[in-house]
Design a protein around this motif. Structure first.
Motif, PDB file in Angstrom:
ATOM      1  N   SER A 173       0.819  -1.210   0.000  1.00 14.50           N
ATOM      2  CA  SER A 173       0.000   0.000   0.000  1.00 14.50           C
ATOM      3  C   SER A 173       0.851   1.257   0.000  1.00 14.50           C
ATOM      4  O   SER A 173       0.587   2.214  -0.745  1.00 14.50           O
ATOM      5  CB  SER A 173      -0.920   0.012   1.225  1.00 14.50           C
ATOM      6  N   VAL A 174       1.878   1.255   0.833  1.00 15.92           N
ATOM      7  CA  VAL A 174       2.748   2.427   0.897  1.00 15.92           C
ATOM      8  C   VAL A 174       3.457   2.632  -0.437  1.00 15.92           C
ATOM      9  O   VAL A 174       3.605   3.758  -0.926  1.00 15.92           O
ATOM     10  CB  VAL A 174       3.783   2.270   2.032  1.00 15.92           C
ATOM     11  N   LEU A 175       3.893   1.555  -1.048  1.00 15.07           N
ATOM     12  CA  LEU A 175       4.561   1.657  -2.344  1.00 15.07           C
ATOM     13  C   LEU A 175       3.604   2.204  -3.404  1.00 15.07           C
ATOM     14  O   LEU A 175       3.978   3.083  -4.195  1.00 15.07           O
ATOM     15  CB  LEU A 175       5.086   0.281  -2.779  1.00 15.07           C
ATOM     16  N   VAL A 176       2.375   1.714  -3.418  1.00 16.46           N
ATOM     17  CA  VAL A 176       1.395   2.203  -4.396  1.00 16.46           C
ATOM     18  C   VAL A 176       1.116   3.694  -4.182  1.00 16.46           C
ATOM     19  O   VAL A 176       1.011   4.473  -5.135  1.00 16.46           O
ATOM     20  CB  VAL A 176       0.093   1.384  -4.293  1.00 16.46           C
TER      21      VAL A 176
ATOM     22  N   ALA B 290      -7.569  11.300  -5.574  1.00 17.94           N
ATOM     23  CA  ALA B 290      -6.602  12.179  -4.925  1.00 17.94           C
ATOM     24  C   ALA B 290      -6.923  12.304  -3.440  1.00 17.94           C
ATOM     25  O   ALA B 290      -6.018  12.357  -2.600  1.00 17.94           O
ATOM     26  CB  ALA B 290      -6.623  13.543  -5.599  1.00 17.94           C
ATOM     27  N   GLU B 291      -8.209  12.336  -3.084  1.00 18.51           N
ATOM     28  CA  GLU B 291      -8.604  12.464  -1.682  1.00 18.51           C
ATOM     29  C   GLU B 291      -8.180  11.222  -0.892  1.00 18.51           C
ATOM     30  O   GLU B 291      -7.697  11.319   0.236  1.00 18.51           O
ATOM     31  CB  GLU B 291     -10.117  12.659  -1.576  1.00 18.51           C
TER      32      GLU B 291
ATOM     33  N   LEU C 136      -4.659   8.635   3.131  1.00 18.71           N
ATOM     34  CA  LEU C 136      -3.837   7.488   3.495  1.00 18.71           C
ATOM     35  C   LEU C 136      -2.363   7.867   3.666  1.00 18.71           C
ATOM     36  O   LEU C 136      -1.677   7.333   4.536  1.00 18.71           O
ATOM     37  CB  LEU C 136      -3.981   6.387   2.449  1.00 18.71           C
ATOM     38  N   THR C 137      -1.905   8.784   2.833  1.00 21.52           N
ATOM     39  CA  THR C 137      -0.510   9.220   2.965  1.00 21.52           C
ATOM     40  C   THR C 137      -0.280   9.876   4.320  1.00 21.52           C
ATOM     41  O   THR C 137       0.714   9.598   5.002  1.00 21.52           O
ATOM     42  CB  THR C 137      -0.149  10.198   1.839  1.00 21.52           C
ATOM     43  N   ALA C 138      -1.204  10.736   4.733  1.00 20.17           N
ATOM     44  CA  ALA C 138      -1.083  11.398   6.039  1.00 20.17           C
ATOM     45  C   ALA C 138      -1.091  10.357   7.155  1.00 20.17           C
ATOM     46  O   ALA C 138      -0.322  10.447   8.123  1.00 20.17           O
ATOM     47  CB  ALA C 138      -2.218  12.398   6.219  1.00 20.17           C
TER      48      ALA C 138
ATOM     49  N   MET D 156       2.095   6.953  11.091  1.00 20.98           N
ATOM     50  CA  MET D 156       2.546   5.631  11.531  1.00 20.98           C
ATOM     51  C   MET D 156       4.066   5.551  11.477  1.00 20.98           C
ATOM     52  O   MET D 156       4.717   4.997  12.380  1.00 20.98           O
ATOM     53  CB  MET D 156       1.931   4.544  10.654  1.00 20.98           C
ATOM     54  N   ALA D 157       4.644   6.102  10.408  1.00 20.49           N
ATOM     55  CA  ALA D 157       6.108   6.064  10.270  1.00 20.49           C
ATOM     56  C   ALA D 157       6.781   6.854  11.380  1.00 20.49           C
ATOM     57  O   ALA D 157       7.893   6.553  11.792  1.00 20.49           O
ATOM     58  CB  ALA D 157       6.510   6.620   8.901  1.00 20.49           C
ATOM     59  N   ALA D 158       6.055   7.878  11.886  1.00 24.34           N
ATOM     60  CA  ALA D 158       6.612   8.703  12.960  1.00 24.34           C
ATOM     61  C   ALA D 158       6.398   8.074  14.325  1.00 24.34           C
ATOM     62  O   ALA D 158       6.793   8.626  15.350  1.00 24.34           O
ATOM     63  CB  ALA D 158       5.984  10.086  12.915  1.00 24.34           C
TER      64      ALA D 158
END
Length: 235
Positions: free
Chosen positions: A118-121, A202-203, A208-210, A215-217
């Motif tokens: 998912s992150v890669l996509v 785009a929404e 999901l990116t946010a 999560m990465a933080a």
């Protein structure tokens, strides 16, 4: 011993009528009852085999699809599928039609993506948006993909070697689904399929990116299910 009379083996009247009917003028082979032209059938098969009909990769089929769009839509509707076309990006694909409460069989498989997938996509989708904004082709290398994914390493695993292995597996997965298409004369550079723009809004990407960045933080409290998509395959 009782034997059935001859009438029990007589074919239905309508079956006899079909047998006696002359093949349509559009017939291409023995017992062909199809009505579409050969090139239209090829475009239809490309859509069904997936993941998309790409105007640049399928230069001969793209104008055929636009010419016979109505007929193709009609055939897909009979399979409870919907045709999605982006004329600007020159891509088209099928997805399950919204049939509401009507219970219908599903022709397309649903592909579940892992967190890494998912992150890669999402990353590829962002790169596609950036490239389009500059009027450029969206090209990315394996090294760039792996480097970007390290942002999410802690959220996914503490095993560095295992994480890298999973990233490469995800790259191979998106290549398999034609989201990445190899650049000629290059061993390690790929063009991102414009189909991605149609698969995720785009929404949806922004949300999901946010979430994944949090999560990465280390904000794992916002963990959620990964993306999933229809697989015709869509990504």
């Amino acid at each position: 011993m009782n034997l059935p009379d001859d009438d029990a083996f007589a074919p239905p009247a309508d079956a006899v009528a079909v047998t006696d009917t002359a093949p349509p003028t559009t017939a291409l082979f023995n017992n062909d009852s199809g009505e579409l032209a050969l090139d239209t059938r090829r475009a239809l098969v490309q859509l069904l085999s997936g993941p998309a009909l790409d105007g640049r990769r399928h230069a001969k089929l793209w104008p055929v699809l636009l010419r016979d769009e109505v007929a193709v839509r009609r055939r897909l509707s009979e399979l409870f599928l919907e045709l999605v076309i982006d004329r600007d990006a020159q891509v088209a694909f099928t997805r399950q039609a919204d049939t509401g409460d009507l219970e219908v069989p599903l022709l397309l498989r649903r592909a579940q993506l892992t967190f890494i997938d998912s992150v890669l996509v999402l990353y590829l989708r962002q790169r596609l948006t950036q490239a389009e904004a500059h009027g450029e082709r969206a090209v990315v290398s394996t090294e760039e993909m792996v480097e970007n994914m390290t942002l999410y390493e802690r959220a996914a695993s503490t095993d560095r070697a295992g994480f890298t292995k999973r990233v490469h597996a995800s790259v191979e997965k998106v290549k398999k689904h034609n989201i990445l298409q190899k650049i000629r004369a290059s061993d390690d550079r790929y063009e991102i399929s414009p189909t991605l723009k149609l698969l995720f809004s785009a929404e949806e990407i922004q949300t999901l990116t946010a979430l994944y960045l949090r999560m990465a933080a280390g904000d794992d409290a916002h963990a959620t299910q990964p993306l999933s998509t229809d697989d015709g395959e869509e990504a």
